[in-house]
Scaffold this motif. Structure first.
Motif, PDB file in Angstrom:
ATOM      1  N   VAL A   1      -8.896  -9.885  14.574  1.00  0.00           N
ATOM      2  CA  VAL A   1      -9.284 -10.543  13.320  1.00  0.00           C
ATOM      3  C   VAL A   1      -8.691 -11.929  13.222  1.00  0.00           C
ATOM      4  CG1 VAL A   1      -9.561  -8.470  11.914  1.00  0.00           C
ATOM      5  CG2 VAL A   1      -7.296  -9.494  12.125  1.00  0.00           C
TER       6      VAL A   1
ATOM      7  N   GLN B   1       1.350  -7.757   9.483  1.00  0.00           N
ATOM      8  CA  GLN B   1       0.143  -8.333  10.069  1.00  0.00           C
ATOM      9  C   GLN B   1      -0.958  -8.442   9.031  1.00  0.00           C
ATOM     10  OE1 GLN B   1       0.334  -9.821  12.904  1.00  0.00           O
ATOM     11  NE2 GLN B   1       2.406  -9.050  13.059  1.00  0.00           N
ATOM     12  N   ASN B   2      -1.050  -7.445   8.161  1.00  0.00           N
ATOM     13  CA  ASN B   2      -2.092  -7.489   7.148  1.00  0.00           C
ATOM     14  C   ASN B   2      -1.812  -8.592   6.120  1.00  0.00           C
ATOM     15  OD1 ASN B   2      -3.265  -6.075   4.339  1.00  0.00           O
ATOM     16  ND2 ASN B   2      -4.594  -6.079   6.116  1.00  0.00           N
TER      17      ASN B   2
ATOM     18  N   GLN C   1     -10.288   2.750  12.361  1.00  0.00           N
ATOM     19  CA  GLN C   1      -9.368   2.534  11.241  1.00  0.00           C
ATOM     20  C   GLN C   1      -8.755   1.126  11.303  1.00  0.00           C
ATOM     21  OE1 GLN C   1      -6.478   5.678  10.420  1.00  0.00           O
ATOM     22  NE2 GLN C   1      -5.162   4.151   9.443  1.00  0.00           N
TER      23      GLN C   1
ATOM     24  N   THR D   1       5.069  -3.455  11.063  1.00  0.00           N
ATOM     25  CA  THR D   1       4.081  -4.295  11.731  1.00  0.00           C
ATOM     26  C   THR D   1       2.741  -4.283  11.002  1.00  0.00           C
ATOM     27  OG1 THR D   1       5.114  -3.902  13.837  1.00  0.00           O
ATOM     28  CG2 THR D   1       2.831  -4.616  13.907  1.00  0.00           C
ATOM     29  N   GLU D   2       2.318  -3.103  10.563  1.00  0.00           N
ATOM     30  CA  GLU D   2       1.017  -3.009   9.903  1.00  0.00           C
ATOM     31  C   GLU D   2       1.017  -3.828   8.621  1.00  0.00           C
ATOM     32  OE1 GLU D   2       0.951   1.558  11.453  1.00  0.00           O
ATOM     33  OE2 GLU D   2      -0.201   1.106   9.675  1.00  0.00           O
TER      34      GLU D   2
ATOM     35  N   ARG E   1       0.856  -1.174   0.000  1.00  0.00           N
ATOM     36  CA  ARG E   1       0.000   0.000   0.000  1.00  0.00           C
ATOM     37  C   ARG E   1       0.889   1.219   0.000  1.00  0.00           C
ATOM     38  NH1 ARG E   1      -4.819   0.511   3.921  1.00  0.00           N
ATOM     39  NH2 ARG E   1      -3.173   1.484   5.095  1.00  0.00           N
TER      40      ARG E   1
ATOM     41  N   THR F   1      -9.403  -1.344   8.229  1.00  0.00           N
ATOM     42  CA  THR F   1      -8.278  -1.704   7.366  1.00  0.00           C
ATOM     43  C   THR F   1      -7.690  -3.051   7.759  1.00  0.00           C
ATOM     44  OG1 THR F   1      -6.672  -0.606   8.800  1.00  0.00           O
ATOM     45  CG2 THR F   1      -7.646   0.720   7.050  1.00  0.00           C
ATOM     46  N   GLN F   2      -8.118  -3.572   8.901  1.00  0.00           N
ATOM     47  CA  GLN F   2      -7.589  -4.837   9.417  1.00  0.00           C
ATOM     48  C   GLN F   2      -6.084  -4.768   9.648  1.00  0.00           C
ATOM     49  OE1 GLN F   2      -9.393  -8.359   7.841  1.00  0.00           O
ATOM     50  NE2 GLN F   2     -11.037  -7.427   8.987  1.00  0.00           N
ATOM     51  N   ARG F   3      -5.609  -3.596   9.955  1.00  0.00           N
ATOM     52  CA  ARG F   3      -4.196  -3.427  10.253  1.00  0.00           C
ATOM     53  C   ARG F   3      -4.061  -2.736  11.602  1.00  0.00           C
ATOM     54  NH1 ARG F   3      -1.217  -2.647   4.956  1.00  0.00           N
ATOM     55  NH2 ARG F   3      -2.795  -3.331   3.526  1.00  0.00           N
ATOM     56  N   PRO F   4      -2.992  -3.044  12.331  1.00  0.00           N
ATOM     57  CA  PRO F   4      -2.734  -2.250  13.527  1.00  0.00           C
ATOM     58  C   PRO F   4      -2.517  -0.789  13.127  1.00  0.00           C
ATOM     59  CG  PRO F   4      -1.293  -4.182  13.430  1.00  0.00           C
ATOM     60  CD  PRO F   4      -1.978  -4.077  12.103  1.00  0.00           C
ATOM     61  N   VAL F   5      -2.925   0.121  13.978  1.00  0.00           N
ATOM     62  CA  VAL F   5      -2.727   1.548  13.713  1.00  0.00           C
ATOM     63  C   VAL F   5      -1.906   2.125  14.856  1.00  0.00           C
ATOM     64  CG1 VAL F   5      -3.882   3.778  13.487  1.00  0.00           C
ATOM     65  CG2 VAL F   5      -4.875   1.751  12.404  1.00  0.00           C
TER      66      VAL F   5
ATOM     67  N   ASN G   1      -2.703 -11.838   7.741  1.00  0.00           N
ATOM     68  CA  ASN G   1      -4.142 -12.048   7.889  1.00  0.00           C
ATOM     69  C   ASN G   1      -4.803 -12.347   6.536  1.00  0.00           C
ATOM     70  OD1 ASN G   1      -6.382 -12.181   9.791  1.00  0.00           O
ATOM     71  ND2 ASN G   1      -7.189 -10.491   8.580  1.00  0.00           N
TER      72      ASN G   1
END
Lengths: 251, 239
Positions: free
Chosen positions: B126, A183-184, B84, A179-180, A170, B88-92, A187
């Motif tokens: 999730v 993790q995405n 968010q 991390t974001e 992204r 977005t299924q992401r940590p923020v 998942n």
């Protein structure tokens, strides 16, 4: 059979051009990495390949493997506790095991299972991002053998491409960190497993055929793999639509 | 990861599972998960909310008044880090809410300045296509979490996910297994049950867990049997 050097160069060129094209588009990370492990098989003469990511909890998770058969996925799973991938991610250095049978003492749980699945050599190449190791590329061979120096370089380049792909998936937003992304990506892989289960049962096909059907549909409809998977799992999309797009009867 | 953090998280996990098996409520388990955040991480409060969409959400627990204010504010405004994370299924990670919050959530950032909040870390709860909520942590002073702290946070978040998924088991008292959510077969088997019964993913997973518990087997083993077709999904149907 040895491919001639010029044929190999042209294959390499095609592979990297395709991946570069993907990276500038709105791509799906699981799809990109899947493409990449397929290149590992074709360009590096591996019999199977896979990519694992650090789950940032001290473990590893599979992001893609050259076949989606459960038996291969299990070989990655067992490496959460022990094996070349874990060593590679822990040390940040490549791990070569040209003759697995000689490594029983090193990995007493992993080696028998890998031999059992018909593999005789394993190599692991780290996915590095600056000082962090975020995962590893795992190459399996049915025969004992070293990775040639030029193949090691190529494997590193493929591993780097995967790292770039994971980080760039992204647009980097404010505060967007490793991390974001990790993790995405992980998942999304879980969603794909869930979707494989839906398709496998709905169409009475095996897990690999279910995954292929998912990919064929995604490509044909210009949709991201994980988006299609999510629609399947949330029942927004009828499995029959997907299975019709790439039906392969269970062997 | 540091061994200390490792042991501490395992301890939290064990305590939560023991509590639930002993008849403790899911809410009490969520409470101890939030407390663990404050004990193990450099954060001052934590909260957990259940969401099925922006319109359907419920705050389950907040460890202090500020954590509860952060939740309430987001819920009333319909924006903020926890939404968010869920969307977005992401940590923020917002290590400095005052400095950077306005770009993402202008109204939330404007309102939060009256609260003693420097940093907010929001994690989605999730498992694949199953989205059940979010866990928010806040810290009075701005600042990042270290890599080891992120590892601890993610593992605590896993426990929260496990507990919330378990709440769906409803009446099956004591059906708390040490769910290995990392195994591909569990997710594949969940998918097979979705196809068999035309039920939502979280119900499918709950059914898998309930069945494993009822026959005294591990979720992993039942999932293996389903995936290798030694067990037909229809066997997990209502009697």
């Amino acid at each position: 059979m040895e491919t001639s050097e010029s044929a190999r160069e042209s294959q390499l060129l095609t592979a990297f051009v395709r991946m570069a094209d993907t990276l500038v588009d709105d791509y799906d990370i699981v799809e990109l990495v899947h493409q990449l492990v397929a290149y590992c098989v074709s360009l590096l003469n591996a019999d199977a390949a896979g990519l694992v990511l650090s789950d940032q909890r001290g473990g590893l998770q599979v992001l893609a493997s050259s076949t989606e058969e459960t038996r291969l996925l299990e070989l990655f799973q067992v490496q959460t506790n022990q094996g070349p991938c874990l060593d590679c991610v822990t040390t940040g250095e490549p791990v070569f095991a040209p003759d697995l049978a000689a490594e029983t003492a090193r990995w007493p749980r992993f080696v028998p299972r890998a031999l059992d699945q018909g593999f005789a050599s394993v190599h692991a190449i780290p996915l590095r991002l600056r000082r962090e190791t975020i995962g590893a590329l795992n190459l399996f061979g049915a025969r004992p053998g070293r990775l040639r120096a030029q193949d090691t370089d190529l494997a590193r380049a493929l591993a780097d491409t995967a790292t770039i792909g994971i980080m760039q998936e992204r647009a980097i937003h404010r505060g967007e960190v490793l991390t974001e992304q990790l993790q995405n990506a992980l998942n999304n892989r879980v969603t794909i497993e869930q979707a494989k289960g839906v398709l496998a049962h709905a169409g009475q096909v095996d897990m690999d055929a279910a995954f292929q059907a998912l990919r064929v549909y995604g490509r044909g409809n210009n949709a991201r793999l994980s988006d299609v998977a999510r629609q399947i799992v949330t029942r927004a999309l009828d499995p029959r639509v997907i299975l019709g797009a790439g039906k392969q009867p269970m062997s | 990861m540091g061994e200390t953090g490792d042991d501490a998280v395992q301890h939290v996990r064990d305590a939560v599972i023991t509590g639930l098996r002993g008849g403790g409520t899911g809410l009490a388990a969520i409470e101890s998960v939030c407390r663990a955040c404050v004990d193990l991480l450099p954060v001052d409060g934590a909260s957990v909310s259940v969401m099925t969409g922006v319109a359907s959400r419920e705050s389950l627990y907040a460890s202090d008044l500020t954590a509860s204010r952060i939740e309430a504010l987001q819920f009333s405004l319909g924006e903020g880090p926890c939404f968010q994370a869920f969307d977005t299924q992401r940590p923020v990670f917002t290590p400095d809410v005052r400095a950077t919050g306005a770009a993402a959530w202008p109204v939330f950032a404007a309102e939060i300045v009256t609260e003693p909040v420097g940093a907010v870390f929001a994690f989605p709860l999730v498992s694949g296509a199953i989205s059940i909520g979010a866990l928010d942590m806040y810290r009075r002073a701005p600042g990042w979490l270290s890599r080891d702290q992120v590892a601890v946070a993610l593992r605590v978040v896993d426990i929260a996910t496990l507990v919330l998924l378990g709440l769906r088991l409803g009446e099956v008292q004591g059906a708390w297994t040490d769910l290995p959510l990392s195994h591909a077969q569990v997710h594949q088997a969940t998918g097979m049950l979705i196809a068999e019964f035309a039920i939502p993913a979280e119900q499918a997973l709950a059914r898998l867990r309930g069945y494993a518990f009822a026959i005294g087997r591990l979720v992993d083993d039942v999932a293996d049997d389903l995936v290798s077709r030694r067990l037909a999904p229809v066997a997990l149907g209502p009697p």
